[in-house]
Write a protein that holds these residues in place. Structure first.
Motif, short mmCIF file in Angstrom:
data_model
loop_
_atom_site.label_atom_id
_atom_site.label_comp_id
_atom_site.label_asym_id
_atom_site.label_seq_id
_atom_site.Cartn_x
_atom_site.Cartn_y
_atom_site.Cartn_z
N VAL A 59 50.87 7.61 -17.17
CA VAL A 59 51.35 8.09 -18.47
C VAL A 59 50.25 8.95 -19.08
O VAL A 59 49.12 8.49 -19.24
CB VAL A 59 51.68 6.92 -19.41
N ILE A 60 50.59 10.19 -19.39
CA ILE A 60 49.63 11.10 -20.02
C ILE A 60 50.07 11.30 -21.46
O ILE A 60 51.15 11.85 -21.73
CB ILE A 60 49.58 12.45 -19.28
N THR A 61 49.28 10.85 -22.40
CA THR A 61 49.64 10.92 -23.81
C THR A 61 48.39 10.90 -24.68
O THR A 61 47.33 10.41 -24.26
CB THR A 61 50.54 9.72 -24.20
N ASP A 62 48.51 11.48 -25.88
CA ASP A 62 47.41 11.41 -26.83
C ASP A 62 47.70 10.36 -27.91
O ASP A 62 46.92 10.21 -28.85
CB ASP A 62 47.16 12.78 -27.47
N LYS A 63 48.80 9.64 -27.75
CA LYS A 63 49.15 8.61 -28.73
C LYS A 63 48.27 7.38 -28.53
O LYS A 63 47.99 6.98 -27.41
CB LYS A 63 50.62 8.24 -28.61
N LYS A 64 47.88 6.76 -29.63
CA LYS A 64 47.01 5.59 -29.58
C LYS A 64 47.67 4.42 -30.29
O LYS A 64 48.74 4.55 -30.89
CB LYS A 64 45.65 5.90 -30.23
N GLY A 65 47.06 3.27 -30.17
CA GLY A 65 47.56 2.08 -30.86
C GLY A 65 48.93 1.65 -30.38
O GLY A 65 49.26 1.74 -29.19
N LEU A 102 54.90 3.49 -25.55
CA LEU A 102 55.21 4.54 -24.58
C LEU A 102 54.91 4.07 -23.15
O LEU A 102 55.72 4.25 -22.24
CB LEU A 102 54.41 5.80 -24.91
N LYS A 103 53.75 3.44 -22.97
CA LYS A 103 53.39 2.93 -21.65
C LYS A 103 54.33 1.81 -21.22
O LYS A 103 54.70 1.72 -20.04
CB LYS A 103 51.94 2.44 -21.66
N HIS A 104 54.72 0.98 -22.14
CA HIS A 104 55.62 -0.14 -21.82
C HIS A 104 56.98 0.39 -21.37
O HIS A 104 57.56 -0.11 -20.39
CB HIS A 104 55.79 -1.04 -23.04
N ARG A 105 57.50 1.40 -22.07
CA ARG A 105 58.80 1.98 -21.67
C ARG A 105 58.70 2.64 -20.30
O ARG A 105 59.60 2.54 -19.47
CB ARG A 105 59.26 3.00 -22.72
N ALA A 106 57.56 3.33 -20.06
CA ALA A 106 57.38 3.98 -18.76
C ALA A 106 57.30 2.95 -17.65
O ALA A 106 57.89 3.13 -16.57
CB ALA A 106 56.11 4.83 -18.78
N GLN A 107 56.61 1.84 -17.92
CA GLN A 107 56.50 0.78 -16.90
C GLN A 107 57.86 0.15 -16.62
O GLN A 107 58.21 -0.11 -15.46
CB GLN A 107 55.53 -0.29 -17.36
N ARG A 108 58.65 -0.05 -17.65
CA ARG A 108 59.98 -0.65 -17.49
C ARG A 108 60.89 0.29 -16.69
O ARG A 108 61.61 -0.14 -15.79
CB ARG A 108 60.59 -0.93 -18.86
#
Length: 312
Positions: free
Chosen positions: A31-37, A43-49
């Motif tokens: 996952v490539i993103t500049d979002k934090k917290g 975002l990472k959780h949705r991508a993993q799912r």
């Protein structure tokens, strides 16, 4: 039966495809993103799912090829470019020098990748030894990329008249996935390993006469020994280094853009069937000839991080 392909990534896919199945595990996602917290975590959780869901669907259709790693032959020789007349040698060889030029490119400031050339070359030479004495049968994973088409011709020349049965599995232009989405693949390296076995119903055995014709075509190409080989209407022909230039020019930026963006558009929108290193070489040529102007070269960013614009 030996499984033969013409790129290292495809060889890795075949190794997984040999033993994939409902109980297989593995794989990775990024996952490539500049979002934090919390936003980044969600975002990472949705991508993993989504990754796990897609993996589960692939396991349902997985058709293992069987065999072992010793049955895999990866001829990652890049035969669509450079000298093909000189014989292959384990140590000093024009073909190895051609691969070295591809690896020498400093893409993103990480330095060149020359340390990997010797390992790749040694692996190719070891795999080539598996073809001597000639095997009873080989299965070739063929797509329309020039390296693959040239690889088949090279293989036909190597084994023509020596009693080896040629089984070929040709990648279709498109497939319709289980969810109804139509997917277009450029080459076997883009196909999920679990799907490889599902293409075996496309396998065909080449008549000896056809293998002979392929071998003769390779001998003709060796005599011509052009700097480039391309595929036109299913046939491999000799070409000059400028063969794809008009397609690359079609993606010249109206304003300044990164070299990586120009290369990506040439590969994606123009569907130029080469590697990024070849197009990068042509971009360098356009800079040297004055068709493109280098507007920014950031320290440590490598050539792909440089910015170019067309000459007005």
């Amino acid at each position: 039966m030996l499984e033969i392909c013409f790129s290292d990534p495809v060889k890795a896919c075949l190794a997984i495809a040999q033993h994939c199945g409902r109980d297989a595990t593995g794989g990775a996602f990024a996952v490539i993103t500049d979002k934090k917290g919390l936003a980044g975590w969600l975002l990472k959780h949705r991508a993993q799912r989504e990754f796990k869901r897609r993996e589960a669907e692939l396991q349902k259709i997985a058709a293992p090829l069987g065999g072992s790693r010793e049955d895999l032959v990866g001829l990652s020789l890049g035969l669509s470019e450079g000298d093909i007349r000189a014989p292959l040698r384990a140590d000093v060889c024009p073909r190895k020098d051609c691969l070295r030029q591809m690896f020498a490119l400093d893409r993103y400031g990480e330095g060149d990748l020359l340390d990997g050339v010797d390992a790749l070359w040694d692996a190719c030479m070891a795999d080539l030894q598996k073809l001597d004495p000639p095997p009873a049968a080989v299965r070739v994973w063929l797509d329309d990329l020039p390296d693959s088409r040239c690889g088949l011709l090279f293989l036909a020349d190597l084994l023509d008249g020596r009693g080896t049965a040629f089984h070929v599995v040709e990648l279709p232009e498109t497939i319709v996935r289980e969810d109804g989405v139509t997917v277009e693949y450029r080459g076997w390296g883009e196909v999920e390993p679990q799907r490889f076995g599902t293409f075996l119903d496309r396998e065909r055995v080449l008549p000896a006469g056809e293998v002979g014709q392929l071998a003769e075509r390779w001998r003709q190409l060796k005599e011509e020994n052009a700097p480039l080989r391309v595929v036109e209407q299913g046939k491999v022909i000799s070409a000059g280094l400028d063969y794809y230039d008009e397609k690359i020019r079609a993606e010249f930026p109206a304003a300044s853009c990164r070299v990586a963006d120009l290369i990506g558009r040439a590969l994606g929108r123009q569907k130029i069937p080469t590697g990024d290193a070849f197009i990068a070489g042509r971009v360098r040529h356009f800079i040297e000839s004055g068709e493109l102007i280098l507007t920014e070269q950031r320290p440590g960013a490598g050539f792909y991080g440089a910015a170019v614009t067309r000459r007005r």
